[in-house]
Design a protein around this motif. Structure first.
Motif, short mmCIF file in Angstrom:
data_model
loop_
_atom_site.label_atom_id
_atom_site.label_comp_id
_atom_site.label_asym_id
_atom_site.label_seq_id
_atom_site.Cartn_x
_atom_site.Cartn_y
_atom_site.Cartn_z
N ALA A 53 0.82 -1.22 0.00
CA ALA A 53 0.00 0.00 0.00
C ALA A 53 0.85 1.27 0.00
N ARG A 54 1.96 1.24 0.72
CA ARG A 54 2.81 2.44 0.73
C ARG A 54 3.29 2.77 -0.68
N SER A 55 3.67 1.76 -1.44
CA SER A 55 4.11 1.98 -2.82
C SER A 55 2.99 2.57 -3.66
N PHE A 91 1.35 7.06 -7.04
CA PHE A 91 0.24 7.70 -7.76
C PHE A 91 -0.24 9.01 -7.14
N PHE A 92 0.32 9.40 -6.00
CA PHE A 92 -0.11 10.64 -5.35
C PHE A 92 1.09 11.55 -5.09
N ARG A 93 0.79 12.80 -4.82
CA ARG A 93 1.78 13.75 -4.33
C ARG A 93 1.19 14.48 -3.12
N PRO A 94 1.99 14.68 -2.07
CA PRO A 94 1.51 15.42 -0.90
C PRO A 94 1.40 16.91 -1.23
N VAL A 95 0.26 17.50 -0.93
CA VAL A 95 0.03 18.92 -1.18
C VAL A 95 -0.38 19.59 0.13
N LEU A 96 0.42 20.57 0.54
CA LEU A 96 0.10 21.35 1.73
C LEU A 96 -0.77 22.52 1.32
N PRO A 148 -11.05 17.29 -1.10
CA PRO A 148 -12.09 16.48 -1.75
C PRO A 148 -12.50 15.30 -0.88
N LEU A 149 -13.80 15.07 -0.76
CA LEU A 149 -14.24 13.90 -0.02
C LEU A 149 -13.76 12.63 -0.70
N GLY A 150 -13.20 11.73 0.09
CA GLY A 150 -12.62 10.50 -0.43
C GLY A 150 -11.12 10.55 -0.57
N ALA A 151 -10.52 11.74 -0.42
CA ALA A 151 -9.08 11.89 -0.60
C ALA A 151 -8.31 11.45 0.63
N PRO A 152 -7.10 10.86 0.45
CA PRO A 152 -6.23 10.58 1.59
C PRO A 152 -5.66 11.88 2.16
N VAL A 153 -5.50 11.93 3.46
CA VAL A 153 -4.96 13.10 4.14
C VAL A 153 -3.96 12.63 5.19
N TRP A 154 -2.75 13.16 5.11
CA TRP A 154 -1.73 12.83 6.11
C TRP A 154 -1.90 13.76 7.30
N ILE A 155 -2.04 13.16 8.49
CA ILE A 155 -2.28 13.90 9.73
C ILE A 155 -1.00 13.95 10.57
N GLU A 156 -0.60 15.15 10.93
CA GLU A 156 0.49 15.34 11.90
C GLU A 156 -0.08 16.14 13.07
N LYS A 157 -0.74 15.42 13.97
CA LYS A 157 -1.38 16.05 15.12
C LYS A 157 -0.40 16.11 16.28
N ASP A 158 -0.22 17.29 16.84
CA ASP A 158 0.65 17.47 17.99
C ASP A 158 -0.19 17.40 19.27
N LEU A 185 -3.00 14.09 -3.39
CA LEU A 185 -3.77 14.23 -4.62
C LEU A 185 -3.13 13.42 -5.75
N PRO A 186 -3.93 12.95 -6.71
CA PRO A 186 -3.35 12.32 -7.90
C PRO A 186 -2.32 13.25 -8.53
#
Length: 346
Positions: free
Chosen positions: A76-78, A83-88, A272-282, A333-334
């Motif tokens: 899954a990590r691959s 297929f995605f790029r992290p967007v801040l 977008p609903l359904g999109a993966p989101v990376w969480i860095e919660k402090d 995002l794709p």
């Protein structure tokens, strides 16, 4: 779309934040810049992504959903890195993470001496464009009497009030079975925060306000507490949810079950609903985890705003009710979509 009222009591009690400080900015990051990325369980995130990706309509998302089904959990990590790029995405407001949960109340399908507080279906006349009766009028008058609108009765009016804030929940019946209720509509009145009212009256400090503290205050002061609940004229009606298996979470805004500690509510203006989101919660208990945006909330507004689903029951409610932490969230995002959103220098 299911409208959620959760967290409004908390947000209303907080000092009003200023509007976004400027235009929305977006920048592409590398996966190496996501703190803790390599240590996460990407297979768990992929499983949750698959729960709702088939409902995404755009061609690039549909194609990724098809590809995702060919990946095993250990790869899954691959999948995400290929297929995605992290967007801040930033809008000038500080990041804020809160939590929500699915409450479980004790109740009955018939009224008894113990179970005497009704959970109502929405009456047809309440569906008009303008406001209908207020909370006080609904609960103190006879507009609902004798109409068969009761789904069930519960034993605690305070928990019923908070069920309305969450927008969905489970009712544990005397025989041990459960029924699930979901948002069925509202009376059209604006929500007024009872947490903010406690602060205004000098009964609680701003730092003290939480769901647990509000519950405790209302129960300790039953007459004043009942009047405090009437301060909020908004009233939520429910519908019985029968097509969701008991072991699954409640339905989110995508009309699919949300998953404990892997689903978030976010602002669809930015996420977008359904999109993966990376969480860095402090905060006290830092969290670094890939989640999926599968829900929304009336109080969840902004590019860096997320509500984390903590699960069902009292323990989940305790954990969710105390959460109010800073950090950072990064949208995945794709690839083509990500680069199309940012300046030419990328």
């Amino acid at each position: 779309m299911i409208v959620k009222l959760r967290s409004l009591f908390l947000v209303g009690a907080m000092t009003a934040a200023s509007a976004a400080g400027g235009e929305t900015t977006r920048s592409i990051l590398s996966f190496n810049e996501l703190e803790g990325w390599a240590a996460d369980d990407h297979g768990a995130a992929l499983s949750v992504f698959l729960n709702t990706c088939s409902d995404l309509n755009d061609p690039d998302w549909r194609a990724l959903c098809g590809v995702a089904r060919t990946y095993e959990a250990d790869a899954a990590r691959s999948f995400f890195e290929l297929f995605f790029r992290p967007v801040l995405v930033e809008d000038g407001q500080d990041a804020l993470f809160t939590g929500y949960f699915e409450p479980e109340l004790q109740g009955s399908r018939t009224r008894t001496d113990r179970f005497k507080y009704p959970i109502y279906k929405m009456p047809p006349e309440a569906r008009s464009d303008g406001p209908w009766l207020s909370r006080r009028e609904i609960l103190s008058g006879d507009a609902m009497a004798g109409r068969g609108l009761e789904i069930a009765w519960v034993d605690d009016p305070v928990e019923l009030f908070f069920l309305q804030i969450q927008g969905s929940g489970r009712i544990r019946l005397p025989d041990g079975s459960t029924l699930r209720v979901g948002y069925g509509g509202a009376n059209g009145h604006p929500y007024r925060s009872i947490g903010a009212e406690l602060i205004r009256q000098g009964l609680l400090g701003a730092h003290e306000v939480s769901a647990q503290m509000i519950r405790a205050w209302v129960r300790k002061n039953p007459e004043a507490g009942a009047e405090l609940l009437f301060h909020n004229p908004s009233y939520v009606f429910f519908r019985e949810v029968t097509r969701v298996a008991p072991e699954l979470g409640p339905l989110g805004a995508m009309n699919r079950s949300v998953t404990k500690m892997r689903s978030i509510a976010a602002d669809p203006t930015y996420t977008p609903l359904g999109a993966p989101v990376w969480i860095e919660k402090d905060g006290k208990t830092p969290m670094r985890r890939l989640m999926i945006a599968q829900d929304t909330g009336a109080a969840i507004k902004g590019a860096q705003r997320a509500d984390i689903f903590f699960g069902t029951g009292d323990a989940a409610g305790q954990a969710a009710g105390h959460l109010k932490d800073p950090g950072r969230m990064v949208l995945l995002l794709p690839i083509q979509r990500a680069y199309a959103l940012i300046p030419d220098e990328y």
